[in-house]
Design a protein around this motif. Structure first.
Motif, PDB file in Angstrom:
ATOM      1  N   ASN A  86       0.758  -1.248  -0.037  1.00 45.22           N
ATOM      2  CA  ASN A  86       0.138   0.118  -0.090  1.00 45.22           C
ATOM      3  C   ASN A  86       0.829   1.175   0.155  1.00 45.22           C
ATOM      4  OD1 ASN A  86      -2.149   1.786   0.227  1.00 45.22           O
ATOM      5  ND2 ASN A  86      -2.425   1.248   2.369  1.00 45.22           N
ATOM      6  N   GLU A  87       0.634   2.018  -0.914  1.00 42.37           N
ATOM      7  CA  GLU A  87       1.495   3.268  -1.082  1.00 42.37           C
ATOM      8  C   GLU A  87       0.881   4.482  -0.037  1.00 42.37           C
ATOM      9  OE1 GLU A  87       2.911   6.631  -4.086  1.00 42.37           O
ATOM     10  OE2 GLU A  87       2.085   4.824  -5.133  1.00 42.37           O
ATOM     11  N   ILE A  88       1.441   5.100   0.495  1.00 45.03           N
ATOM     12  CA  ILE A  88       1.315   6.208   1.335  1.00 45.03           C
ATOM     13  C   ILE A  88       1.535   7.470   0.703  1.00 45.03           C
ATOM     14  CG2 ILE A  88       1.349   7.393   3.537  1.00 45.03           C
ATOM     15  CD1 ILE A  88       1.890   4.501   4.551  1.00 45.03           C
ATOM     16  N   VAL A  89       0.872   8.335   0.387  1.00 45.46           N
ATOM     17  CA  VAL A  89       1.267   9.727  -0.326  1.00 45.46           C
ATOM     18  C   VAL A  89       0.973  10.837   0.843  1.00 45.46           C
ATOM     19  CG1 VAL A  89       0.655  11.574  -1.841  1.00 45.46           C
ATOM     20  CG2 VAL A  89       0.469   9.050  -2.244  1.00 45.46           C
ATOM     21  N   VAL A  90       2.315  11.723   1.162  1.00 47.01           N
ATOM     22  CA  VAL A  90       2.129  12.726   2.060  1.00 47.01           C
ATOM     23  C   VAL A  90       2.297  13.945   1.447  1.00 47.01           C
ATOM     24  CG1 VAL A  90       3.390  13.679   4.235  1.00 47.01           C
ATOM     25  CG2 VAL A  90       3.255  11.024   4.033  1.00 47.01           C
ATOM     26  N   ARG A  91       1.011  14.876   1.832  1.00 51.15           N
ATOM     27  CA  ARG A  91       1.196  16.067   0.980  1.00 51.15           C
ATOM     28  C   ARG A  91       0.555  17.149   1.746  1.00 51.15           C
ATOM     29  NH1 ARG A  91      -3.492  16.854  -2.467  1.00 51.15           N
ATOM     30  NH2 ARG A  91      -5.006  15.390  -1.919  1.00 51.15           N
ATOM     31  N   PRO A  92       0.880  18.249   1.560  1.00 52.70           N
ATOM     32  CA  PRO A  92       0.056  19.629   2.103  1.00 52.70           C
ATOM     33  C   PRO A  92      -1.404  19.696   1.367  1.00 52.70           C
ATOM     34  CG  PRO A  92       1.782  20.392   0.813  1.00 52.70           C
ATOM     35  CD  PRO A  92       2.070  18.870   0.741  1.00 52.70           C
ATOM     36  N   LEU A  93      -2.332  20.211   2.137  1.00 52.30           N
ATOM     37  CA  LEU A  93      -3.406  20.457   1.354  1.00 52.30           C
ATOM     38  C   LEU A  93      -3.762  22.004   1.654  1.00 52.30           C
ATOM     39  CD1 LEU A  93      -6.176  18.115   2.753  1.00 52.30           C
ATOM     40  CD2 LEU A  93      -4.813  18.001   0.519  1.00 52.30           C
ATOM     41  N   GLY A  94      -3.767  22.743   0.570  1.00 49.75           N
ATOM     42  CA  GLY A  94      -4.361  24.012   0.428  1.00 49.75           C
ATOM     43  C   GLY A  94      -5.764  24.250   1.213  1.00 49.75           C
ATOM     44  N   ALA A  95      -6.219  25.491   1.131  1.00 47.34           N
ATOM     45  CA  ALA A  95      -7.600  25.637   1.619  1.00 47.34           C
ATOM     46  C   ALA A  95      -8.511  24.904   0.915  1.00 47.34           C
ATOM     47  CB  ALA A  95      -7.848  27.108   1.934  1.00 47.34           C
ATOM     48  N   ASP A  96      -8.621  25.087  -0.440  1.00 42.71           N
ATOM     49  CA  ASP A  96      -9.733  24.358  -1.440  1.00 42.71           C
ATOM     50  C   ASP A  96      -9.631  22.951  -1.277  1.00 42.71           C
ATOM     51  OD1 ASP A  96     -10.615  27.103  -1.925  1.00 42.71           O
ATOM     52  OD2 ASP A  96      -9.465  26.863  -3.856  1.00 42.71           O
ATOM     53  N   ALA A  97      -8.532  22.307  -1.143  1.00 42.77           N
ATOM     54  CA  ALA A  97      -8.319  20.800  -1.295  1.00 42.77           C
ATOM     55  C   ALA A  97      -8.757  20.415   0.227  1.00 42.77           C
ATOM     56  CB  ALA A  97      -6.828  20.420  -1.478  1.00 42.77           C
ATOM     57  N   ALA A  98      -8.520  21.084   1.233  1.00 46.65           N
ATOM     58  CA  ALA A  98      -8.961  20.926   2.539  1.00 46.65           C
ATOM     59  C   ALA A  98     -10.333  20.953   2.759  1.00 46.65           C
ATOM     60  CB  ALA A  98      -8.034  21.625   3.767  1.00 46.65           C
ATOM     61  N   ALA A  99     -10.945  21.866   2.398  1.00 50.45           N
ATOM     62  CA  ALA A  99     -12.576  22.120   2.279  1.00 50.45           C
ATOM     63  C   ALA A  99     -13.126  20.909   1.815  1.00 50.45           C
ATOM     64  CB  ALA A  99     -12.842  23.454   1.577  1.00 50.45           C
ATOM     65  N   ALA A 100     -12.678  20.480   0.594  1.00 55.04           N
ATOM     66  CA  ALA A 100     -13.007  19.426  -0.086  1.00 55.04           C
ATOM     67  C   ALA A 100     -12.988  17.855   0.872  1.00 55.04           C
ATOM     68  CB  ALA A 100     -12.701  19.267  -1.632  1.00 55.04           C
ATOM     69  N   GLN A 101     -12.309  18.040   1.498  1.00 56.26           N
ATOM     70  CA  GLN A 101     -11.653  16.579   2.264  1.00 56.26           C
ATOM     71  C   GLN A 101     -12.255  16.748   3.902  1.00 56.26           C
ATOM     72  OE1 GLN A 101     -10.529  14.063   1.140  1.00 56.26           O
ATOM     73  NE2 GLN A 101     -10.231  14.847  -1.043  1.00 56.26           N
TER      74      GLN A 101
END
Length: 173
Positions: free
Chosen positions: A2-17
């Motif tokens: 299982n691949e794990i992706v670590v990344r920052p989320l901007g405000a729009d992406a965070a709002a969607a999540q």
């Protein structure tokens, strides 16, 4: 594997999540994590917390980093950079959350490495955090964080029992 992706989320992406972020928070609190919330933690309160984080990200006051696996968001951490005028070199690390199903997979370590990298990228060289978790404390110490000390009866665990917290700092090279 299982691949794990670590990344920052901007405000729009965070709002969607926010739904997935709320799921992570609910799982951690239900598992007994002392992360500022009490049981029972309602979904609306968890969603409200994450909406506030999204707003803070949008204002440039914090960085939100997530770890994703095949099932979605498995963990998250925040770098709070909204500091007083005399502390532009410092940031707080907050809310390292890893879903119970993903613990022991290295996600916590990867999130901490990512938050330290984000701090460096933003010109921060002193980080501070606190924890009530012995497991998290071991992780921080393995990553070179320095223990400052423990404050007894600092907060309540989700079930209502008092717990101590341990403060740490790390000076980044």
């Amino acid at each position: 594997m299982n691949e794990i992706v670590v990344r920052p989320l901007g405000a729009d992406a965070a709002a969607a999540q926010v739904e997935q972020l709320a799921d992570v928070l609910l799982d951690c609190v239900e598992g007994g994590a002392s992360v500022s919330f009490m049981l029972p933690l309602g979904r609306e309160k968890a969603l409200g917390f994450w909406r506030g984080v999204v707003d803070s990200v949008a204002r440039g006051e914090r960085t939100l980093i997530v770890a994703e696996d095949a099932h979605g968001i498995a963990g998250t951490v925040q770098l709070i950079t909204d500091m007083p005028d005399n502390q532009p070199h410092r940031a707080d690390v907050a809310k390292l959350l890893v879903r119970r199903r993903a613990r022991g997979t290295g996600i916590g370590r990867r999130l901490m490495e990512a938050v330290e990298g984000a701090a460096r990228d933003q010109g921060r060289h002193l980080l501070v955090l606190d924890t009530a978790s012995a497991t998290a404390a071991r992780l921080y110490e393995r990553l070179g964080w320095q223990r400052v000390g423990e404050v007894p009866d600092y907060a309540l665990l989700p079930g209502g029992r008092l717990c101590a917290t341990t403060f740490y700092y790390k000076q980044l090279a």
